[in-house]
Scaffold this motif. Structure first.
Motif: not given
Length: 136
Positions: A7-16, A20-26, A35-36
């Motif tokens: 399952i892919l979650l595509v987002y802007d890693r340069e946005c803090p 943070n949101y994408c790294r915390m969601v499970r 996969k981020l």
């Protein structure tokens, strides 16, 4: 043998905030592996997103079972497949389990993100190559 879905979650890693949101969601373990994907890096899924005419600067994308969920739909779908373990994930589920609430709150979250990136001096991703949209 158990087959786990990617399952892919595509987002802007340069946005803090996004990072943070994408790294915390499970997500629930029985559904697969989340996969981020950094939208600023060239990837097959970014080519697919651009090919669908989706502006990654205006919303994150969740790819689940070959389907792309964009913006408010992505955050809603993510809430539905999320784990309920931990305060953050329970709050995420409670806030975004409603399609209507997701649709109302996502533009506000996007506005805050755009303001934050402008304040940080970050450029747009511009995956759709819109003239005159280099900076926030």
């Amino acid at each position: 043998m158990t087959v786990t879905r990617e399952i892919l979650l595509v987002y802007d890693r340069e946005c803090p905030a996004c990072d943070n949101y994408c790294r915390m969601v499970r997500i629930r373990r029985d559904l697969g592996e989340l996969k981020l994907v950094d939208a600023r890096e060239h990837s097959e899924v970014m080519a697919e997103i651009t090919g669908q005419g989706l502006d990654i600067d205006q919303g994150m994308v969740l790819k689940l079972d070959g389907q792309l969920y964009y913006g408010a739909d992505a955050i809603h779908a993510l809430a539905l497949i999320s784990s309920r373990s931990g305060f953050f994930n329970r709050l995420n589920f409670w806030l975004f389990r409603s399609r209507r609430l997701s649709a109302v709150s996502y533009p506000l979250l996007r506005w805050c993100r755009n303001l934050l990136l402008k304040w940080l001096g970050k450029t747009r991703i511009n995956n759709l190559e819109v003239p005159g949209r280099e900076r926030f």
